[in-house]
Write an enzyme that holds these catalytic residues in place. Structure first.
Site, PDB file in Angstrom:
ATOM      1  N   ASP A 176       0.849  -1.195   0.000  1.00  0.00           N
ATOM      2  CA  ASP A 176       0.000   0.000   0.000  1.00  0.00           C
ATOM      3  C   ASP A 176       0.890   1.253   0.000  1.00  0.00           C
ATOM      4  O   ASP A 176       1.867   1.317   0.744  1.00  0.00           O
ATOM      5  CB  ASP A 176      -0.920  -0.014   1.233  1.00  0.00           C
ATOM      6  CG  ASP A 176      -2.078   0.948   1.091  1.00  0.00           C
ATOM      7  OD1 ASP A 176      -3.231   0.476   1.045  1.00  0.00           O
ATOM      8  OD2 ASP A 176      -1.851   2.177   1.022  1.00  0.00           O
ATOM      9  N   ASN A 212     -13.003  -3.111   2.629  1.00  0.00           N
ATOM     10  CA  ASN A 212     -13.959  -2.019   2.760  1.00  0.00           C
ATOM     11  C   ASN A 212     -14.958  -2.135   1.613  1.00  0.00           C
ATOM     12  O   ASN A 212     -14.562  -2.267   0.454  1.00  0.00           O
ATOM     13  CB  ASN A 212     -13.239  -0.673   2.722  1.00  0.00           C
ATOM     14  CG  ASN A 212     -12.245  -0.529   3.867  1.00  0.00           C
ATOM     15  OD1 ASN A 212     -12.515  -0.977   4.980  1.00  0.00           O
ATOM     16  ND2 ASN A 212     -11.105   0.088   3.602  1.00  0.00           N
ATOM     17  N   GLN A 220     -14.262   2.486   1.278  1.00  0.00           N
ATOM     18  CA  GLN A 220     -13.724   2.032  -0.019  1.00  0.00           C
ATOM     19  C   GLN A 220     -13.487   3.234  -0.936  1.00  0.00           C
ATOM     20  O   GLN A 220     -14.390   4.068  -1.129  1.00  0.00           O
ATOM     21  CB  GLN A 220     -14.693   1.048  -0.696  1.00  0.00           C
ATOM     22  CG  GLN A 220     -14.100   0.457  -1.978  1.00  0.00           C
ATOM     23  CD  GLN A 220     -15.007  -0.574  -2.646  1.00  0.00           C
ATOM     24  OE1 GLN A 220     -16.140  -0.813  -2.216  1.00  0.00           O
ATOM     25  NE2 GLN A 220     -14.512  -1.167  -3.714  1.00  0.00           N
ATOM     26  N   HIS A 244     -10.294  -5.534  -3.372  1.00  0.00           N
ATOM     27  CA  HIS A 244      -8.944  -5.699  -2.809  1.00  0.00           C
ATOM     28  C   HIS A 244      -9.056  -6.014  -1.330  1.00  0.00           C
ATOM     29  O   HIS A 244      -9.961  -5.557  -0.641  1.00  0.00           O
ATOM     30  CB  HIS A 244      -8.085  -4.449  -3.036  1.00  0.00           C
ATOM     31  CG  HIS A 244      -8.715  -3.177  -2.562  1.00  0.00           C
ATOM     32  ND1 HIS A 244      -9.682  -2.529  -3.294  1.00  0.00           N
ATOM     33  CD2 HIS A 244      -8.528  -2.450  -1.436  1.00  0.00           C
ATOM     34  CE1 HIS A 244     -10.061  -1.446  -2.644  1.00  0.00           C
ATOM     35  NE2 HIS A 244      -9.387  -1.374  -1.501  1.00  0.00           N
ATOM     36  N   HIS A 252      -7.109  -5.892   2.248  1.00  0.00           N
ATOM     37  CA  HIS A 252      -6.024  -5.296   3.023  1.00  0.00           C
ATOM     38  C   HIS A 252      -5.454  -6.360   3.964  1.00  0.00           C
ATOM     39  O   HIS A 252      -6.220  -7.059   4.643  1.00  0.00           O
ATOM     40  CB  HIS A 252      -6.546  -4.156   3.908  1.00  0.00           C
ATOM     41  CG  HIS A 252      -7.035  -2.960   3.166  1.00  0.00           C
ATOM     42  ND1 HIS A 252      -6.287  -1.822   3.003  1.00  0.00           N
ATOM     43  CD2 HIS A 252      -8.225  -2.715   2.543  1.00  0.00           C
ATOM     44  CE1 HIS A 252      -6.978  -0.918   2.322  1.00  0.00           C
ATOM     45  NE2 HIS A 252      -8.156  -1.438   2.027  1.00  0.00           N
TER      46      HIS A 252
HETATM   47  P1  AMP Z   1      -9.763   1.269   0.127  1.00  0.00           P
HETATM   48  O1  AMP Z   1      -9.831   2.614   0.807  1.00  0.00           O
HETATM   49  O2  AMP Z   1     -10.213   0.125   0.971  1.00  0.00           O
HETATM   50  O3  AMP Z   1     -10.457   1.336  -1.223  1.00  0.00           O
HETATM   51  O4  AMP Z   1      -8.220   0.994  -0.123  1.00  0.00           O
HETATM   52  C1  AMP Z   1      -7.517   1.585  -1.152  1.00  0.00           C
HETATM   53  C2  AMP Z   1      -6.080   1.532  -0.733  1.00  0.00           C
HETATM   54  O5  AMP Z   1      -5.291   1.678  -1.894  1.00  0.00           O
HETATM   55  C3  AMP Z   1      -5.658   2.661   0.221  1.00  0.00           C
HETATM   56  O6  AMP Z   1      -5.135   2.091   1.397  1.00  0.00           O
HETATM   57  C4  AMP Z   1      -4.608   3.428  -0.573  1.00  0.00           C
HETATM   58  O7  AMP Z   1      -3.562   3.902   0.245  1.00  0.00           O
HETATM   59  C5  AMP Z   1      -4.142   2.389  -1.568  1.00  0.00           C
HETATM   60  N1  AMP Z   1      -3.627   2.904  -2.824  1.00  0.00           N
HETATM   61  C6  AMP Z   1      -4.160   3.858  -3.620  1.00  0.00           C
HETATM   62  N2  AMP Z   1      -3.432   3.997  -4.735  1.00  0.00           N
HETATM   63  C7  AMP Z   1      -2.414   3.098  -4.658  1.00  0.00           C
HETATM   64  C8  AMP Z   1      -1.318   2.766  -5.507  1.00  0.00           C
HETATM   65  N3  AMP Z   1      -1.116   3.386  -6.676  1.00  0.00           N
HETATM   66  N4  AMP Z   1      -0.468   1.799  -5.101  1.00  0.00           N
HETATM   67  C9  AMP Z   1      -0.655   1.169  -3.916  1.00  0.00           C
HETATM   68  N5  AMP Z   1      -1.673   1.434  -3.071  1.00  0.00           N
HETATM   69  C10 AMP Z   1      -2.542   2.398  -3.436  1.00  0.00           C
END
Ligand code: AMP
Length: 106
Positions: A30, A85, A92, A98, A100
């Site tokens: 992340d 999420n 989300q 995805h 976590h």
């Molecule tokens: P969610 O909020 O559950 O949709 O999780 C999305 C996650 O993706 C967050 O924890 C972000 O920090 C992570 N994220 C967003 N863009 C990237 C990226 N380019 N590479 C890795 N993680 C990312």
């Protein structure tokens, strides 16, 4: 592949720090870690969220869960949290399923 940031990572159109991958799943670090170890497991098959998990063939869904457990084990995590999420008000922000994996506190 749907046009989300994770779709672009899976298609190798934008870079990410890839931890592990196989033919169907990819684990990345992340960019904004919320734990000492914070990985995301992305299936190549696109669904917007966990809500649509019924669209996964059963064997593929099982393998996805096994991949999550394998990634945690390969990272040396014994205790960890797995979270998904579902929907904006639950946090989300990227609409490609995805998982976590957060750990590394001890
Ligand atoms: P969610 O909020 O559950 O949709 O999780 C999305 C996650 O993706 C967050 O924890 C972000 O920090 C992570 N994220 C967003 N863009 C990237 C990226 N380019 N590479 C890795 N993680 C990312």
């Amino acid at each position: 592949m749907e046009d989300t940031i994770f779709g672009k990572i899976i298609a190798r159109k934008i870079p990410a720090k890839i931890a592990y991958e196989d033919e169907q799943y990819i684990a990345i670090h992340d960019v904004n870690p919320q734990a000492p170890v914070h990985l995301l497991v992305l299936p190549e098959r696109h669904i917007d969220s966990f809500r649509e998990i019924g669209e996964f063939p059963a064997e593929e869904a099982k393998r996805m869960l096994e991949f999550v457990a394998d990634v945690a084990a390969r990272e040396g995590l014994t205790d960890y949290r797995v979270a998904v999420n579902v929907g904006p008000s639950a946090g989300q922000t990227v609409f490609h399923l995805h998982w976590h994996i957060k750990g590394g506190w001890v």
